[in-house]
Write a protein that holds these residues in place. Structure first.
Motif: not given
Length: 70
Positions: A23-44
């Motif tokens: 979650a990212l809060r910018i200023g007093c009122s803007t909040i953005t959120s999400g998710r990031l998939d860091l699962a390895p694939n077979r070549y990592d």
């Protein structure tokens, strides 16, 4: 940059894991959120999860003009 009331302008919250929530809060009122998939694939290799997270954080910092607190 800190706001006049002393609160940091850009704050990032992380819930670290294979699927990292954020979650990212910018200023007093803007909040953005999400998710990031860091699962390895077979070549990592062993450090790819760390490198993907680091690159994502760097891009987020550049896109938002800096992050003052995590």
């Amino acid at each position: 940059m800190t706001e006049p009331n002393g609160i940091p302008n850009c704050i990032l919250a992380l819930d670290l894991g294979t699927t990292t929530g954020w979650a990212l809060r910018i200023g007093c009122s803007t909040i953005t959120s999400g998710r990031l998939d860091l699962a390895p694939n077979r070549y990592d290799g062993g450090g790819m999860r760390y490198l993907r997270l680091r690159n994502w954080l760097e891009q987020l910092r550049l896109d938002n003009g800096g992050i003052e607190a995590i």
